[in-house]
Motif scaffolding. Structure first.
Motif, PDB file in Angstrom:
ATOM      1  N   LEU A  82     -20.793  -3.050  -3.061  1.00 51.64           N
ATOM      2  CA  LEU A  82     -19.756  -2.816  -4.115  1.00 51.64           C
ATOM      3  C   LEU A  82     -18.666  -2.232  -2.980  1.00 51.64           C
ATOM      4  CD1 LEU A  82     -18.207  -2.169  -6.623  1.00 51.64           C
ATOM      5  CD2 LEU A  82     -19.336  -0.058  -6.916  1.00 51.64           C
ATOM      6  N   ILE A  83     -17.449  -2.780  -2.987  1.00 50.98           N
ATOM      7  CA  ILE A  83     -16.476  -2.324  -2.432  1.00 50.98           C
ATOM      8  C   ILE A  83     -15.358  -1.944  -3.231  1.00 50.98           C
ATOM      9  CG2 ILE A  83     -14.539  -3.341  -0.748  1.00 50.98           C
ATOM     10  CD1 ILE A  83     -17.469  -3.202   0.306  1.00 50.98           C
ATOM     11  N   ALA A  84     -14.610  -0.674  -2.988  1.00 54.77           N
ATOM     12  CA  ALA A  84     -13.488  -0.282  -3.642  1.00 54.77           C
ATOM     13  C   ALA A  84     -12.254  -0.552  -2.944  1.00 54.77           C
ATOM     14  CB  ALA A  84     -13.603   1.060  -4.383  1.00 54.77           C
ATOM     15  N   ALA A  85     -10.887  -0.595  -3.544  1.00 51.59           N
ATOM     16  CA  ALA A  85      -9.857  -0.741  -2.944  1.00 51.59           C
ATOM     17  C   ALA A  85      -8.682  -0.628  -3.730  1.00 51.59           C
ATOM     18  CB  ALA A  85      -9.532  -1.991  -2.277  1.00 51.59           C
ATOM     19  N   HIS A  86      -7.762  -0.059  -3.610  1.00 48.88           N
ATOM     20  CA  HIS A  86      -6.625   0.193  -4.409  1.00 48.88           C
ATOM     21  C   HIS A  86      -5.580  -1.026  -4.008  1.00 48.88           C
ATOM     22  CE1 HIS A  86      -4.506   2.685  -7.097  1.00 48.88           C
ATOM     23  NE2 HIS A  86      -3.529   2.197  -6.595  1.00 48.88           N
ATOM     24  N   ASN A  87      -5.363  -1.782  -5.107  1.00 43.51           N
ATOM     25  CA  ASN A  87      -4.847  -3.169  -4.801  1.00 43.51           C
ATOM     26  C   ASN A  87      -5.750  -3.858  -4.296  1.00 43.51           C
ATOM     27  OD1 ASN A  87      -2.959  -5.115  -5.291  1.00 43.51           O
ATOM     28  ND2 ASN A  87      -1.655  -4.382  -3.782  1.00 43.51           N
ATOM     29  N   ALA A  88      -6.765  -4.157  -4.602  1.00 41.62           N
ATOM     30  CA  ALA A  88      -7.951  -4.865  -4.086  1.00 41.62           C
ATOM     31  C   ALA A  88      -7.606  -6.298  -3.847  1.00 41.62           C
ATOM     32  CB  ALA A  88      -9.058  -4.631  -4.877  1.00 41.62           C
ATOM     33  N   PRO A  89      -6.862  -7.190  -4.671  1.00 44.97           N
ATOM     34  CA  PRO A  89      -6.577  -8.622  -4.360  1.00 44.97           C
ATOM     35  C   PRO A  89      -6.095  -8.380  -2.868  1.00 44.97           C
ATOM     36  CG  PRO A  89      -5.815  -8.123  -6.591  1.00 44.97           C
ATOM     37  CD  PRO A  89      -6.414  -6.604  -5.871  1.00 44.97           C
ATOM     38  N   PHE A  90      -5.204  -7.554  -2.516  1.00 46.59           N
ATOM     39  CA  PHE A  90      -4.488  -7.580  -1.180  1.00 46.59           C
ATOM     40  C   PHE A  90      -5.510  -7.632  -0.052  1.00 46.59           C
ATOM     41  CE2 PHE A  90      -3.293  -5.431   2.607  1.00 46.59           C
ATOM     42  CZ  PHE A  90      -2.273  -6.091   3.111  1.00 46.59           C
ATOM     43  N   ASP A  91      -6.164  -6.383  -0.035  1.00 45.96           N
ATOM     44  CA  ASP A  91      -7.448  -6.112   0.924  1.00 45.96           C
ATOM     45  C   ASP A  91      -8.547  -7.220   0.880  1.00 45.96           C
ATOM     46  OD1 ASP A  91      -6.564  -3.274   2.049  1.00 45.96           O
ATOM     47  OD2 ASP A  91      -6.458  -3.065  -0.187  1.00 45.96           O
ATOM     48  N   VAL A  92      -9.088  -7.569  -0.267  1.00 42.24           N
ATOM     49  CA  VAL A  92     -10.028  -8.720  -0.266  1.00 42.24           C
ATOM     50  C   VAL A  92      -9.520 -10.113   0.391  1.00 42.24           C
ATOM     51  CG1 VAL A  92     -11.304 -10.119  -1.793  1.00 42.24           C
ATOM     52  CG2 VAL A  92     -11.212  -7.656  -2.214  1.00 42.24           C
ATOM     53  N   SER A  93      -8.296 -10.366   0.071  1.00 46.55           N
ATOM     54  CA  SER A  93      -7.555 -11.746   0.816  1.00 46.55           C
ATOM     55  C   SER A  93      -7.473 -11.237   2.037  1.00 46.55           C
ATOM     56  CB  SER A  93      -6.283 -11.878   0.057  1.00 46.55           C
ATOM     57  OG  SER A  93      -5.393 -11.232   0.558  1.00 46.55           O
ATOM     58  N   VAL A  94      -7.069 -10.042   2.745  1.00 47.61           N
ATOM     59  CA  VAL A  94      -6.929  -9.812   4.064  1.00 47.61           C
ATOM     60  C   VAL A  94      -8.403  -9.807   4.743  1.00 47.61           C
ATOM     61  CG1 VAL A  94      -6.551  -8.360   6.111  1.00 47.61           C
ATOM     62  CG2 VAL A  94      -5.227  -8.298   4.057  1.00 47.61           C
TER      63      VAL A  94
END
Length: 177
Positions: A82-94
């Motif tokens: 499980l990964i959490a990110a704020h504005n995850a679409p950005f971080d996941v795409s990076v």
């Protein structure tokens, strides 16, 4: 809750230009570890990105490239799940674009986006930016756009949301990356 909060900063508008990464490890709903590094993106820096995060090409000289870094951090993605990110679409795409760029195998995990959870659970906020959600939940945000500070804030936001709204509510918002 067990998860890893992730935040990337990029050198330019392309997603495969990571210049810093932070990971904050949460086990049993407690922050137990963190990791931060600058990354040599092997790409040119654009002025607008430098204005946001303050990282320059000089700052990343001698820092690891993404393929040098990946073997050290890849286990966190597999172990956590499980990964959490704020504005995850950005971080996941990076992350995804870096793996593609360097022909590294994809990694599979679930994602919770704390911006998305805030939009659903805290619709009364004027916006759902990291600084707004942090303030609403009394979560410290010491140096916005520093990947480590942003990852700590994300981890604390998710923990506060779990305490306030329940883990089951959050589990309904999981996505596959």
């Amino acid at each position: 809750m067990d998860f890893v909060a992730m935040d990337f900063e990029t050198a330019n508008r392309t997603r495969a230009s990571a210049c810093s990464l932070a990971l904050v490890v949460v086990r049993a709903s407690r922050i137990v570890d963190s990791f931060y590094t600058l990354i040599d993106p092997e790409e040119a820096f654009e002025p607008q990105n430098i204005r946001v995060h303050g990282i320059t090409s000089r700052a990343v000289q001698g820092q690891p490239t993404f393929p040098q870094l990946w073997p050290h951090i890849a286990p966190l993605f597999a172990e956590s799940g499980l990964i959490a990110a704020h504005n995850a679409p950005f971080d996941v795409s990076v992350l995804r674009q870096e793996l593609v760029r360097y022909d590294l195998p994809p990694v599979h995990y679930q994602v919770l986006d704390t911006a998305r959870t805030a939009r659903k659970l805290m619709p009364e906020l004027r916006d759902h930016k990291l600084e707004t959600v942090s303030a609403a939940l009394a979560v410290p945000l010491y140096d916005h756009h520093n990947a480590l500070a942003d990852s700590y804030a994300c981890a604390r936001i998710l923990l506060a949301q779990a305490a306030t709204f329940g883990q089951d509510t959050l589990s309904a918002m999981l996505k596959e990356a």
